[in-house]
Each structure stands twice: as structure tokens, then as C-alpha cells.
Design an enzyme around this catalytic site. Structure first.
Site, PDB file in Angstrom:
ATOM      1  N   ARG A   5       6.938   6.973   3.797  1.00  0.00           N
ATOM      2  CA  ARG A   5       7.436   7.904   2.782  1.00  0.00           C
ATOM      3  C   ARG A   5       8.596   8.742   3.289  1.00  0.00           C
ATOM      4  NH1 ARG A   5       1.599  10.152   1.733  1.00  0.00           N
ATOM      5  NH2 ARG A   5       1.842   9.910   3.955  1.00  0.00           N
TER       6      ARG A   5
ATOM      7  N   SER B 178      -2.815  10.600  -1.028  1.00  0.00           N
ATOM      8  CA  SER B 178      -4.182  10.737  -1.539  1.00  0.00           C
ATOM      9  C   SER B 178      -4.620  12.193  -1.461  1.00  0.00           C
ATOM     10  CB  SER B 178      -5.137   9.859  -0.730  1.00  0.00           C
ATOM     11  OG  SER B 178      -4.763   8.507  -0.827  1.00  0.00           O
TER      12      SER B 178
ATOM     13  N   LYS C 104      -9.779  11.152   9.741  1.00  0.00           N
ATOM     14  CA  LYS C 104     -10.105  11.548   8.360  1.00  0.00           C
ATOM     15  C   LYS C 104     -11.589  11.404   8.051  1.00  0.00           C
ATOM     16  CE  LYS C 104      -5.598  10.249   6.433  1.00  0.00           C
ATOM     17  NZ  LYS C 104      -4.887   9.273   5.599  1.00  0.00           N
TER      18      LYS C 104
ATOM     19  N   HIS D 201       0.560   3.546  -3.172  1.00  0.00           N
ATOM     20  CA  HIS D 201      -0.054   2.397  -2.505  1.00  0.00           C
ATOM     21  C   HIS D 201       0.172   1.120  -3.334  1.00  0.00           C
ATOM     22  CE1 HIS D 201      -3.103   5.502  -0.824  1.00  0.00           C
ATOM     23  NE2 HIS D 201      -2.361   5.129   0.190  1.00  0.00           N
TER      24      HIS D 201
HETATM   25  O1  PNS Z   1      -4.175   5.610   5.298  1.00  0.00           O
HETATM   26  P1  PNS Z   1      -4.290   5.989   6.736  1.00  0.00           P
HETATM   27  O2  PNS Z   1      -5.531   6.831   6.956  1.00  0.00           O
HETATM   28  O3  PNS Z   1      -3.055   6.651   7.275  1.00  0.00           O
HETATM   29  O4  PNS Z   1      -4.457   4.626   7.562  1.00  0.00           O
HETATM   30  C1  PNS Z   1      -4.676   4.640   8.953  1.00  0.00           C
HETATM   31  C2  PNS Z   1      -5.473   3.377   9.350  1.00  0.00           C
HETATM   32  C3  PNS Z   1      -6.818   3.374   8.658  1.00  0.00           C
HETATM   33  C4  PNS Z   1      -4.675   2.154   8.953  1.00  0.00           C
HETATM   34  C5  PNS Z   1      -5.658   3.399  10.912  1.00  0.00           C
HETATM   35  O5  PNS Z   1      -6.356   4.561  11.282  1.00  0.00           O
HETATM   36  C6  PNS Z   1      -6.391   2.146  11.388  1.00  0.00           C
HETATM   37  O6  PNS Z   1      -5.779   1.102  11.548  1.00  0.00           O
HETATM   38  N1  PNS Z   1      -7.712   2.252  11.600  1.00  0.00           N
HETATM   39  C7  PNS Z   1      -8.527   1.141  12.055  1.00  0.00           C
HETATM   40  C8  PNS Z   1      -9.015   1.376  13.507  1.00  0.00           C
HETATM   41  C9  PNS Z   1      -7.906   1.027  14.472  1.00  0.00           C
HETATM   42  O7  PNS Z   1      -7.537  -0.116  14.656  1.00  0.00           O
HETATM   43  N2  PNS Z   1      -7.350   2.070  15.110  1.00  0.00           N
HETATM   44  C10 PNS Z   1      -6.258   1.947  16.032  1.00  0.00           C
HETATM   45  C11 PNS Z   1      -4.932   1.932  15.298  1.00  0.00           C
HETATM   46  S1  PNS Z   1      -3.630   1.787  16.441  1.00  0.00           S
END
Ligand code: PNS
Length: 163
Positions: free
Chosen positions: A92, A130, A41, A17
């Protein structure tokens, strides 16, 4: 001012990150590292939002144009409220692509003013996540190659024997 948002769960922030955040900070005037809510998650996050933000603050303190925030709502709404023009994500492997592509398209539909920018991860971080860090630390393995020394002992203390 060109503002980018680096969203993620960051549970916890890894060297992978940090690499993406450092590179984004060279491309944009301001980068907001956004601890966000991933519904998939929800049950498995180990660190609180406050802990995750504190870790990110400590490992990005050398980057003057990087700030840390959190958001429990839609990323698209956050982008709109901050005037951000880009979402920066690290890729990745091919396995990341489908999920990231789906999110990029959904975010574009919800907020067309922002672009998703993918940065390919550095080769040494290809395998890093993570989840890998949490599993190794919980089993007493050495995670010093995966997380910044600044937060290493805090992560170890929390995770050792937690699995
Ligand atoms: O590190 P991650 O868990 O892969 O990140 C995913 C994350 C948190 C960026 C994504 O789930 C997100 O943007 N969540 C916020 C809620 C949202 O806008 N969801 C719709 C995404 S299209």
C-alpha cells in the site's frame, strides 16, 4: 502449472485484498488465498479462521482459479508442500515496505524456489486495512466502501458495538 500463494490474516478480507487476489489470478494458473497465522496479531484477531475462510470463499467465487486454504505453520513449508512458485503480496505504502521486505527475504532464505511478487495497491485502496474496517464498523460507521456487499452484513453484525 504456476501456483501462487496470497497469504495474510484477512481479519476480515477487504476490497483491497480482493483487488490483489483478482490481479494475481490473471498472472498465475492457480492462486491459493491462505489464511495464515501472524504471531503479532494473535491476540487481536476478531474472526475465526473458519469465518475468515468463508468470507474469502464468498467474495472470490467469481474467480475460477482461486482456492482458499489455511495454514498454522510456516509459509515456506506450505509453499514447498504445494509446489507454489510465488508469494503474492499487496503493497500500500512505503510504510508497508520494511516489514514486507523482511518477510520476503526470510521466506527466500527458507524456501529459495519461490519468489515474492509485490503488487502495488490501487490508489482507491491505499488507506484501506482490516484494522481500519474493524474500527469503523465497531463504532457504527459505514464500511460498504471497504468490504464486499456479500459479507457486509455479517461483518457489521459481529463488529458493531464490539469495540
Ligand atoms: O496480513 P498479514 O497479517 O500482514 O500477513 C502476515 C502473514 C500472515 C503473511 C505472515 O505473518 C506469515 O507468513 N505467517 C505465517 C508464518 C510464517 O511463515 N512466518 C514467517 C514469515 S517470514
Amino acid at each position: 502449472m504456476r501456483i501462487a500463494v496470497c497469504p495474510g490474516s484477512f481479519d476480515p478480507v477487504t476490497k483491497g485484498h480482493i483487488d490483489i487476489i483478482e490481479r494475481a489470478s490473471k498472472l498465475f494458473d492457480k492462486v491459493i488465498v491462505l489464511v495464515s497465522f501472524n504471531s503479532g496479531k494473535k491476540a487481536s484477531t476478531v474472526f475465526t479462521v473458519e469465518e475468515r475462510m468463508d468470507f474469502i470463499l464468498r467474495v472470490t467465487k467469481h474467480l475460477e482459479n482461486v482456492v482458499v486454504d489455511c495454514n498454522a505453520g510456516l509459509l515456506a513449508d506450505y509453499l514447498k508442500s504445494t509446489g507454489a512458485c510465488a508469494i503474492v503480496k499487496g503493497l500500500r505504502a512505503v510504510s508497508d515496505f520494511e516489514y514486507e521486505f523482511q518477510m520476503a527475504l526470510a521466506n527466500k532464505k527458507l524456501y529459495p524456489e519461490a519468489e515474492t511478487v509485490f503488487l502495488t495497491t490501487s490508489t482507491e485502496n491505499m488507506y484501506l486495512s482490516s484494522s481500519v474496517v474493524k474500527e469503523i464498523a465497531s463504532l457504527g460507521g459505514d464500511i460498504s466502501g471497504f468490504v464486499d456487499w456479500e459479507i457486509l452484513s455479517d461483518i457489521n453484525k459481529r463488529l458493531f458495538n464490539s469495540g
